[in-house]
Design a protein around this motif. Structure first.
Motif, PDB file in Angstrom:
ATOM      1  N   PHE A  97     -10.880 -72.788 -25.336  1.00 50.58           N
ATOM      2  CA  PHE A  97     -10.137 -73.153 -26.542  1.00 50.58           C
ATOM      3  C   PHE A  97     -10.888 -74.274 -27.229  1.00 50.58           C
ATOM      4  O   PHE A  97     -11.796 -74.872 -26.650  1.00 50.58           O
ATOM      5  CB  PHE A  97      -8.705 -73.589 -26.206  1.00 50.58           C
ATOM      6  CG  PHE A  97      -8.629 -74.566 -25.066  1.00 50.58           C
ATOM      7  CD1 PHE A  97      -8.855 -75.914 -25.261  1.00 50.58           C
ATOM      8  CD2 PHE A  97      -8.352 -74.124 -23.789  1.00 50.58           C
ATOM      9  CE1 PHE A  97      -8.807 -76.808 -24.209  1.00 50.58           C
ATOM     10  CE2 PHE A  97      -8.302 -75.005 -22.725  1.00 50.58           C
ATOM     11  CZ  PHE A  97      -8.532 -76.353 -22.937  1.00 50.58           C
ATOM     12  N   ASP A 101      -7.130 -77.338 -30.852  1.00 50.28           N
ATOM     13  CA  ASP A 101      -5.967 -76.499 -30.559  1.00 50.28           C
ATOM     14  C   ASP A 101      -4.976 -77.191 -29.629  1.00 50.28           C
ATOM     15  O   ASP A 101      -3.830 -76.754 -29.506  1.00 50.28           O
ATOM     16  CB  ASP A 101      -6.403 -75.168 -29.944  1.00 50.28           C
ATOM     17  CG  ASP A 101      -7.215 -74.321 -30.916  1.00 50.28           C
ATOM     18  OD1 ASP A 101      -7.095 -74.539 -32.144  1.00 50.28           O
ATOM     19  OD2 ASP A 101      -7.974 -73.450 -30.452  1.00 50.28           O
ATOM     20  N   LEU A 102      -5.391 -78.268 -28.979  1.00 50.52           N
ATOM     21  CA  LEU A 102      -4.496 -79.006 -28.087  1.00 50.52           C
ATOM     22  C   LEU A 102      -3.531 -79.909 -28.851  1.00 50.52           C
ATOM     23  O   LEU A 102      -2.456 -80.249 -28.346  1.00 50.52           O
ATOM     24  CB  LEU A 102      -5.301 -79.857 -27.099  1.00 50.52           C
ATOM     25  CG  LEU A 102      -6.268 -79.104 -26.188  1.00 50.52           C
ATOM     26  CD1 LEU A 102      -7.084 -80.081 -25.357  1.00 50.52           C
ATOM     27  CD2 LEU A 102      -5.513 -78.120 -25.312  1.00 50.52           C
ATOM     28  N   LEU A 105       0.517 -79.798 -28.840  1.00 46.97           N
ATOM     29  CA  LEU A 105       1.103 -79.222 -27.632  1.00 46.97           C
ATOM     30  C   LEU A 105       2.049 -80.217 -26.973  1.00 46.97           C
ATOM     31  O   LEU A 105       1.830 -81.425 -27.013  1.00 46.97           O
ATOM     32  CB  LEU A 105       0.014 -78.837 -26.614  1.00 46.97           C
ATOM     33  CG  LEU A 105      -0.922 -77.694 -26.970  1.00 46.97           C
ATOM     34  CD1 LEU A 105      -1.863 -77.413 -25.800  1.00 46.97           C
ATOM     35  CD2 LEU A 105      -0.161 -76.440 -27.339  1.00 46.97           C
ATOM     36  N   VAL A 153      -3.226 -75.627 -18.966  1.00 46.35           N
ATOM     37  CA  VAL A 153      -3.099 -75.593 -20.423  1.00 46.35           C
ATOM     38  C   VAL A 153      -2.562 -74.216 -20.795  1.00 46.35           C
ATOM     39  O   VAL A 153      -3.170 -73.205 -20.489  1.00 46.35           O
ATOM     40  CB  VAL A 153      -4.453 -75.843 -21.121  1.00 46.35           C
ATOM     41  CG1 VAL A 153      -4.315 -75.695 -22.627  1.00 46.35           C
ATOM     42  CG2 VAL A 153      -5.000 -77.217 -20.767  1.00 46.35           C
ATOM     43  N   ARG A 154      -1.428 -74.197 -21.460  1.00 45.35           N
ATOM     44  CA  ARG A 154      -0.797 -72.938 -21.878  1.00 45.35           C
ATOM     45  C   ARG A 154      -0.683 -72.923 -23.401  1.00 45.35           C
ATOM     46  O   ARG A 154       0.395 -73.187 -23.950  1.00 45.35           O
ATOM     47  CB  ARG A 154       0.591 -72.810 -21.259  1.00 45.35           C
ATOM     48  CG  ARG A 154       0.630 -72.918 -19.756  1.00 45.35           C
ATOM     49  CD  ARG A 154       0.370 -71.559 -19.117  1.00 45.35           C
ATOM     50  NE  ARG A 154       0.368 -71.653 -17.678  1.00 45.35           N
ATOM     51  CZ  ARG A 154       1.378 -71.300 -16.895  1.00 45.35           C
ATOM     52  NH1 ARG A 154       2.480 -70.836 -17.421  1.00 45.35           N
ATOM     53  NH2 ARG A 154       1.263 -71.417 -15.598  1.00 45.35           N
ATOM     54  N   LEU A 155      -1.787 -72.644 -24.056  1.00 46.60           N
ATOM     55  CA  LEU A 155      -1.795 -72.649 -25.523  1.00 46.60           C
ATOM     56  C   LEU A 155      -0.741 -71.715 -26.100  1.00 46.60           C
ATOM     57  O   LEU A 155      -0.002 -72.099 -27.010  1.00 46.60           O
ATOM     58  CB  LEU A 155      -3.164 -72.226 -26.053  1.00 46.60           C
ATOM     59  CG  LEU A 155      -4.259 -73.276 -26.079  1.00 46.60           C
ATOM     60  CD1 LEU A 155      -5.541 -72.678 -26.622  1.00 46.60           C
ATOM     61  CD2 LEU A 155      -3.854 -74.475 -26.876  1.00 46.60           C
ATOM     62  N   ALA A 156      -0.679 -70.506 -25.595  1.00 45.25           N
ATOM     63  CA  ALA A 156       0.248 -69.511 -26.145  1.00 45.25           C
ATOM     64  C   ALA A 156       1.699 -69.964 -26.013  1.00 45.25           C
ATOM     65  O   ALA A 156       2.536 -69.622 -26.844  1.00 45.25           O
ATOM     66  CB  ALA A 156       0.046 -68.168 -25.459  1.00 45.25           C
ATOM     67  N   GLY A 158       2.536 -73.236 -25.873  1.00 42.04           N
ATOM     68  CA  GLY A 158       2.692 -74.491 -26.591  1.00 42.04           C
ATOM     69  C   GLY A 158       2.814 -75.735 -25.726  1.00 42.04           C
ATOM     70  O   GLY A 158       3.348 -76.746 -26.166  1.00 42.04           O
ATOM     71  N   TRP A 159       2.287 -75.702 -24.482  1.00 40.73           N
ATOM     72  CA  TRP A 159       2.384 -76.895 -23.643  1.00 40.73           C
ATOM     73  C   TRP A 159       1.198 -77.017 -22.692  1.00 40.73           C
ATOM     74  O   TRP A 159       0.430 -76.095 -22.507  1.00 40.73           O
ATOM     75  CB  TRP A 159       3.685 -76.931 -22.862  1.00 40.73           C
ATOM     76  CG  TRP A 159       3.882 -75.809 -21.864  1.00 40.73           C
ATOM     77  CD1 TRP A 159       4.415 -74.583 -22.117  1.00 40.73           C
ATOM     78  CD2 TRP A 159       3.530 -75.822 -20.482  1.00 40.73           C
ATOM     79  NE1 TRP A 159       4.414 -73.837 -20.969  1.00 40.73           N
ATOM     80  CE2 TRP A 159       3.889 -74.567 -19.943  1.00 40.73           C
ATOM     81  CE3 TRP A 159       2.954 -76.765 -19.630  1.00 40.73           C
ATOM     82  CZ2 TRP A 159       3.692 -74.245 -18.607  1.00 40.73           C
ATOM     83  CZ3 TRP A 159       2.759 -76.432 -18.301  1.00 40.73           C
ATOM     84  CH2 TRP A 159       3.133 -75.191 -17.804  1.00 40.73           C
ATOM     85  N   LEU A 160       1.068 -78.207 -22.117  1.00 43.04           N
ATOM     86  CA  LEU A 160       0.087 -78.466 -21.082  1.00 43.04           C
ATOM     87  C   LEU A 160       0.701 -79.384 -20.038  1.00 43.04           C
ATOM     88  O   LEU A 160       1.678 -80.072 -20.299  1.00 43.04           O
ATOM     89  CB  LEU A 160      -1.214 -79.052 -21.653  1.00 43.04           C
ATOM     90  CG  LEU A 160      -1.161 -80.330 -22.496  1.00 43.04           C
ATOM     91  CD1 LEU A 160      -0.974 -81.577 -21.668  1.00 43.04           C
ATOM     92  CD2 LEU A 160      -2.425 -80.446 -23.315  1.00 43.04           C
TER      93      LEU A 160
END
Length: 172
Positions: A97, A101-102, A105, A153-156, A158-160
């Motif tokens: 990523f 993009d982070l 989040l 990291v879970r971009l889809a 929306g969190w980390l």
């Protein structure tokens, strides 16, 4: 500065005496700068349009539509160059990523509690950091962007996962 602009390069100055410019690239492939179209200033206006170039370590040396002389190239030294996020190629792997993009989040701790939101991803010279705005308000804090501190990291989604280092008691 428009939100969707990504810093990709900086003008290092003139190269030679024929109006070429050296541009330090912050991309994996410096030659990719040629494919991004006009490189923009922080305000979104056109800063440099590279028309040709050759690689030189972490830079590209080439010609730009806006530069005819070495003096013009030197006058742009230090100019930061950006591209809109949508001009960048999509990440190749699901674990890849862009750092930008982070931003935005939600940060969750080991117990899955929301502890804040990623405000920015600065690099002060010792590696990338996450600036976290606490969910309960107050001053932001920094977390090294390492696998130990950010194991998930879970971009889809929306969190980390943000694991804060153990606090050090200065009295010890």
């Amino acid at each position: 500065m428009p939100e969707n602009l990504i810093l990709v390069a900086q003008v290092a100055g003139g190269f030679g005496v024929k109006g070429e410019v050296r541009v330090t690239a912050w991309t994996a492939d410096p030659m990719a700068l040629l494919a991004y179209g006009p490189l923009l200033r922080a305000d979104g206006s056109v800063g440099l349009t590279l028309t040709s170039g050759r690689p030189e370590k972490t830079a590209i040396v080439g010609r730009a539509k806006e530069i005819a002389t070495k003096e013009q190239a030197d006058a742009l030294r230090g100019l930061k160059l950006f591209v809109p996020r949508d001009r960048l190629p999509p990440p190749e792997d699901e674990d890849e990523f862009y750092l930008t993009d982070l931003i935005g989040l939600t940060a969750r701790d080991a117990e899955d509690r929301v502890i804040g939101t990623v405000k920015s991803v600065p690099n002060f010279g010792a590696g990338d950091m996450l600036e976290i705005a606490p969910a309960e308000g107050g001053p932001t804090w920094y977390l090294p962007f390492t696998r130990d501190a950010v194991p998930d990291v879970r971009l889809a989604d929306g969190w980390l996962r943000a694991i804060r280092p153990a606090e050090v008691d200065e009295r010890d």
